[in-house]
Enzyme design. Structure first.
Site, PDB file in Angstrom:
ATOM      1  N   LYS A   1      28.324  44.834  34.964  1.00 41.36           N
ATOM      2  CA  LYS A   1      28.414  44.226  36.292  1.00 41.36           C
ATOM      3  C   LYS A   1      27.030  43.890  36.839  1.00 41.36           C
ATOM      4  CE  LYS A   1      30.818  45.083  40.685  1.00 41.36           C
ATOM      5  NZ  LYS A   1      31.725  46.028  41.382  1.00 41.36           N
TER       6      LYS A   1
ATOM      7  N   SER B   1      37.460  48.057  43.445  1.00 37.42           N
ATOM      8  CA  SER B   1      36.664  47.058  42.735  1.00 37.42           C
ATOM      9  C   SER B   1      36.595  47.255  41.231  1.00 37.42           C
ATOM     10  CB  SER B   1      35.243  47.008  43.304  1.00 37.42           C
ATOM     11  OG  SER B   1      35.234  46.367  44.552  1.00 37.42           O
TER      12      SER B   1
ATOM     13  N   SER C   1      35.506  43.792  43.034  1.00 34.50           N
ATOM     14  CA  SER C   1      34.294  43.034  42.805  1.00 34.50           C
ATOM     15  C   SER C   1      33.841  43.010  41.349  1.00 34.50           C
ATOM     16  CB  SER C   1      33.173  43.587  43.682  1.00 34.50           C
ATOM     17  OG  SER C   1      32.877  44.943  43.378  1.00 34.50           O
TER      18      SER C   1
END
Length: 484
Positions: free
Chosen positions: A80, A179, A155
């Site tokens: 990420k 997320s 996310s």
């Protein structure tokens, strides 16, 4: 046998150790897939090809000498965008941070490298990691590999999309509002939100920040439950300061078979409607568990008012993220909060008040949170796990209009606020409990659906064990069509 790019990280590492494929060869396979498939997905938004190829060559040389670096030796990995990786940008999707280049690896990045991964790129996020979509002005929009007109979640949306499309071997994300869990559900992969505080987030923060945020955690995503276990074991534990006095020793799972488990199943809640396509798959799972002789209850719940729990989560969630406000934004929200009627309990009103919450009011909310933690603990004396939805529906179409709290999604033919489904993020998150997501099927439209497996505080290994048993006996990862 699953095609090589879609195998689990554990299977990839086994292929490397047995010399069926070299580390550099495996990396180049994924890089070619990124070149071919990523343009339509925009999941991977930064690459370090030279650095990754150098490391893969070193991994091959080490293995030739009989030196395996760890359980993930030679497994290509992306991560990420919000994690610091030395020499790569960490922007959190904010154009103001476009020039922010990390000078050192996040602690979890270093630990995953120590486990043997070859890290070659970073995956997309929403602005400030604050959406169940993954788009921003720096890198653009990420699409769901099952349907490119839909969100991959957020996310950690780029993470889940890259895994599902077979563009990477394993991933890691973060979670304060589902997320990790939401993208795993939307993209049909596995994800684990650890118990709060047991995986050090050092190096996963905005520039200059070092304190761990309330509720927020970091954890792995993968194409298999065993991969979650391996990556979680690599990432977990205190940093070097706390490690001088603390050691992490999580309890082992008490059960080895599905029939040994005692689980509660929660299909919906008044705070968040759940689409029938999701409920049907959860109910089918419950029936399967019953046939496997597990003890299954559709009514057992902790002694908690879920409405109060949800309001408390919104208050503590938006308070936890309030430090990101500029002085001007804080002043605006203070004025907004002052003008709101006292009886306004809309999401906007709750969010706005929490953005400017006084420390005294935060202490009261925190005290109530810890009282509810004890209620959860009592529940888990009787039941091993609570199974529930991850979100209100399967992946929804892209929608970037207006503010997030103004948007809606379709649930059972009706438009409902997208923020309603924060309930399924906060049900365990606000009280620090772990949650594992495992795929359990697809809707009639072919979209993936996952189950959220909630366990007691520090019961991470029990959640992961249950996910692994489901993978073995019920449903496992399936690649989306069109990525062979």
């Amino acid at each position: 046998m699953t095609a090589l790019p879609f195998r689990t990280a554990q299977q990839l590492a086994a292929a490397v150790r047995s010399k069926k494929i070299g580390c550099l060869e495996l990396l180049d396979l994924y890089l070619k897939r990124v070149e071919r498939h990523n343009p339509r997905l925009n999941a991977i938004i930064a690459l370090d090809i030279a650095g990754a190829r150098k490391r893969a060559k070193a991994a091959d040389k080490a293995l030739a000498k009989g030196d395996a670096w760890g359980p993930l030796h030679g497994v290509p990995m992306t991560i990420k965008e919000s994690y610091d990786v030395a020499g790569m940008p960490t922007t959190w999707g904010d154009p103001a941070l476009r020039a922010n280049i990390a000078t050192r690896d996040a602690l979890s990045v270093a630990r995953l490298k120590a486990a043997g991964v070859t890290l070659f790129g970073k995956t997309n996020v929403p602005l400030m990691l604050a959406d169940w979509q993954s788009y921003n002005a720096v890198y653009g929009t990420t699409n769901n590999p099952w349907d490119v007109t839909r969100s991959p979640g957020g996310s950690s949306g780029g993470s889940a999309a890259a895994l599902a499309a077979g563009l990477t071997g394993i991933e890691a994300g973060s979670d304060i509002g589902a997320s990790i869990r939401n993208p795993a559900h939307y993209c049909g992969v596995y994800g684990h939100k650890p118990t709060w505080g047991i995986v050090s987030p050092r190096g996963h923060a905005l520039p200059g920040r070092v304190a761990q945020g309330d509720i927020s955690v970091i954890g792995p995503l993968a194409r298999g439950a065993e991969d979650l276990e391996i990556a979680f074991e690599a990432m977990a534990g205190p940093d070097d300061i706390d490690g001088d006095g603390l050691r992490l020793k999580l309890p082992k799972p008490a059960h080895k078979k599905l029939c040994d488990f005692k689980v509660a199943v929660m299909l919906e809640d008044p705070n968040s409607a759940v689409d029938d396509t999701v409920k049907t798959l959860l109910q089918e799972l419950a029936h399967f568990l019953g046939r496997r002789k597990a003890t299954v209850s559709d009514s057992a719940r902790p002694d908690i008012d879920t409405g109060e729990l949800h309001r408390l989560y919104i208050k503590l969630l938006r308070s936890a993220t309030s430090g990101r406000q500029s002085d001007a934004a804080f002043a605006h929200n203070q004025a907004e909060a002052d003008r709101l009627p006292a009886d306004d309990e809309s999401y906007y009103a709750q969010m706005t008040r929490a953005n400017v919450l006084s420390h005294r009011d935060w202490l009261a909310a925190n005290e109530r949170r810890h009282q509810l933690r004890l209620r959860w603990a009592d529940f888990f004396k009787e039941y091993d796990l609570l199974l529930c939805p991850v979100a209100a529906s399967a992946a929804f179409p892209h929608d970037q209009a207006g503010e997030r709290h103004e948007r809606t999604i379709e649930v059972n033919g009706k438009r409902v606020p997208t923020t309603d489904q924060l309930f399924w993020a906060g049900i365990n998150g606000v009280c620090y409990l772990p949650g594992t997501v495992a795929p359990i099927g697809r809707t009639p439209d072919g979209l993936p659906v996952g189950v959220q497996i909630i366990g007691p505080q520090y019961g991470d290994r029990t959640c992961l064990r249950f996910a692994r048993l489901l993978e073995r006996e019920y449903y496992a990862f399936e690649p989306p069509p069109g990525y062979d």
